[in-house]
Write a protein that holds these residues in place. Structure first.
Motif, PDB file in Angstrom:
ATOM      1  N   SER A  11      -7.120   5.027  11.630  1.00 52.49           N
ATOM      2  CA  SER A  11      -6.915   4.760  10.163  1.00 52.49           C
ATOM      3  C   SER A  11      -6.633   3.196   9.789  1.00 52.49           C
ATOM      4  O   SER A  11      -7.404   3.016   8.649  1.00 52.49           O
ATOM      5  CB  SER A  11      -5.591   5.374   9.707  1.00 52.49           C
ATOM      6  N   SER A  12      -6.073   2.541  10.487  1.00 48.97           N
ATOM      7  CA  SER A  12      -5.762   1.088  10.248  1.00 48.97           C
ATOM      8  C   SER A  12      -5.273   0.527  11.589  1.00 48.97           C
ATOM      9  O   SER A  12      -4.619   0.916  11.988  1.00 48.97           O
ATOM     10  CB  SER A  12      -5.061   0.994   8.733  1.00 48.97           C
ATOM     11  N   THR A  35      -6.188  -1.908  -2.515  1.00 49.62           N
ATOM     12  CA  THR A  35      -4.812  -1.139  -2.159  1.00 49.62           C
ATOM     13  C   THR A  35      -4.734   0.178  -2.536  1.00 49.62           C
ATOM     14  O   THR A  35      -5.053   0.610  -3.396  1.00 49.62           O
ATOM     15  CB  THR A  35      -3.754  -2.033  -2.884  1.00 49.62           C
ATOM     16  N   VAL A  36      -4.443   0.919  -1.467  1.00 49.66           N
ATOM     17  CA  VAL A  36      -4.608   2.152  -1.403  1.00 49.66           C
ATOM     18  C   VAL A  36      -3.151   2.894  -1.230  1.00 49.66           C
ATOM     19  O   VAL A  36      -2.959   4.296  -1.524  1.00 49.66           O
ATOM     20  CB  VAL A  36      -5.504   3.008  -0.525  1.00 49.66           C
ATOM     21  N   GLN A  37      -2.410   2.293  -0.713  1.00 45.31           N
ATOM     22  CA  GLN A  37      -1.092   2.673  -0.533  1.00 45.31           C
ATOM     23  C   GLN A  37      -0.082   1.400  -0.680  1.00 45.31           C
ATOM     24  O   GLN A  37      -0.379   0.373  -0.068  1.00 45.31           O
ATOM     25  CB  GLN A  37      -0.753   3.257   0.763  1.00 45.31           C
ATOM     26  N   GLU A  38       1.123   1.592  -1.481  1.00 40.35           N
ATOM     27  CA  GLU A  38       2.056   0.593  -1.456  1.00 40.35           C
ATOM     28  C   GLU A  38       3.463   1.246  -1.670  1.00 40.35           C
ATOM     29  O   GLU A  38       3.616   1.857  -2.453  1.00 40.35           O
ATOM     30  CB  GLU A  38       1.712  -0.659  -2.725  1.00 40.35           C
ATOM     31  N   GLU A  39       4.267   0.686  -0.875  1.00 43.38           N
ATOM     32  CA  GLU A  39       5.767   1.152  -1.005  1.00 43.38           C
ATOM     33  C   GLU A  39       6.508  -0.064  -0.307  1.00 43.38           C
ATOM     34  O   GLU A  39       6.017  -0.971   0.006  1.00 43.38           O
ATOM     35  CB  GLU A  39       6.001   2.482  -0.311  1.00 43.38           C
ATOM     36  N   TRP A  42       5.487  -1.847   2.942  1.00 47.89           N
ATOM     37  CA  TRP A  42       4.291  -1.367   3.805  1.00 47.89           C
ATOM     38  C   TRP A  42       3.163  -1.383   2.391  1.00 47.89           C
ATOM     39  O   TRP A  42       3.390  -1.163   1.138  1.00 47.89           O
ATOM     40  CB  TRP A  42       4.400   0.158   4.091  1.00 47.89           C
ATOM     41  N   VAL A  43       2.001  -1.609   2.936  1.00 41.11           N
ATOM     42  CA  VAL A  43       0.777  -1.879   2.101  1.00 41.11           C
ATOM     43  C   VAL A  43      -0.385  -1.461   2.875  1.00 41.11           C
ATOM     44  O   VAL A  43      -0.475  -1.840   4.096  1.00 41.11           O
ATOM     45  CB  VAL A  43       0.586  -3.244   1.642  1.00 41.11           C
ATOM     46  N   LYS A  44      -1.237  -0.579   2.511  1.00 47.73           N
ATOM     47  CA  LYS A  44      -2.530  -0.570   3.208  1.00 47.73           C
ATOM     48  C   LYS A  44      -3.508  -0.836   2.221  1.00 47.73           C
ATOM     49  O   LYS A  44      -3.780  -0.557   1.033  1.00 47.73           O
ATOM     50  CB  LYS A  44      -2.455   1.115   3.610  1.00 47.73           C
ATOM     51  N   GLY A  55      -3.447  -2.431   7.489  1.00 47.27           N
ATOM     52  CA  GLY A  55      -1.785  -2.077   6.950  1.00 47.27           C
ATOM     53  C   GLY A  55      -1.065  -3.089   7.281  1.00 47.27           C
ATOM     54  O   GLY A  55      -1.538  -4.019   8.238  1.00 47.27           O
ATOM     55  N   GLN A  57       3.018  -4.504   7.350  1.00 49.35           N
ATOM     56  CA  GLN A  57       4.418  -3.793   7.549  1.00 49.35           C
ATOM     57  C   GLN A  57       5.362  -5.051   7.526  1.00 49.35           C
ATOM     58  O   GLN A  57       5.274  -6.064   8.298  1.00 49.35           O
ATOM     59  CB  GLN A  57       4.546  -2.962   8.968  1.00 49.35           C
TER      60      GLN A  57
END
Length: 180
Positions: A11-12, A35-39, A42-44, A55, A57
């Motif tokens: 995945s990454s 950017t497809v995920q950010e919290e 954490w960023v992907k 990714g 972290q």
């Protein structure tokens, strides 16, 4: 009886950093990925055409690797390789986005750089590309390094151990894409 192998898809590749969002922003600008995920922490990022991504972290205890390493140094566990068509243009773009060329360059057709928190990565020209890749002189590397310092970019040392008495740096403004 052996257990059947489950389906596994990469995945990454995940890079630790003092601040995941800041390092992800560097690679987003460098690669043009989304950017497809950010919290928090954490960023992907994924490439526009699909495939495995990167990714990031947050790791408060992050220590940048030494490269090239000597005995006792923090070792890099991996590095990223990016194939480019024009080595000089790619290095200039990476430097403009915040990368720093390594002092030691082991090959004429590869350039080792450090991302803003010290992860080494390589830019290389495909061996099948016609002609000789341009040599990048030590003078050019020194000039680029001086220009970065003059722009007051965040240093690896500041990212890892910021001076608590220093005023907060202003938010980074996006720079126009001038290399297209």
């Amino acid at each position: 009886m052996t257990t059947p192998r489950p389906s596994l898809t990469l995945s990454s590749t995940v890079l630790d950093a003092p601040d995941a969002a800041e390092l992800a922003d560097f690679y987003r600008r460098l690669l043009g990925w989304e950017t497809v995920q950010e919290e928090p922490g954490w960023v992907k990022l994924l490439p526009p055409g699909g495939g495995s991504g990167l990714g990031f972290q947050t790791e408060k205890a992050y220590v940048p690797p030494a490269w090239p390493a000597s005995p006792g140094d923090q070792l890099m566990m991996l590095h990223l390789d990016f194939e480019v068509e024009d080595l000089e243009t790619a290095v200039a773009h990476a430097v403009a986005e915040g990368a720093t060329p390594a002092d030691f360059q082991p090959q004429h057709d590869v350039r080792v750089l450090f991302d803003p928190v010290g992860h080494p990565f390589c830019l290389f020209v495909n061996e099948e590309a016609p002609g000789e890749p341009p040599a990048i002189s030590p003078e050019w590397v020194a000039e680029q390094t001086r220009e970065i310092a003059e722009q007051d970019r965040l240093t690896v040392q500041d990212a890892v151990a910021p001076d608590p008495s220093a005023p907060a740096a202003p938010a980074r403004q996006p720079e126009p894409d001038t290399l297209s």
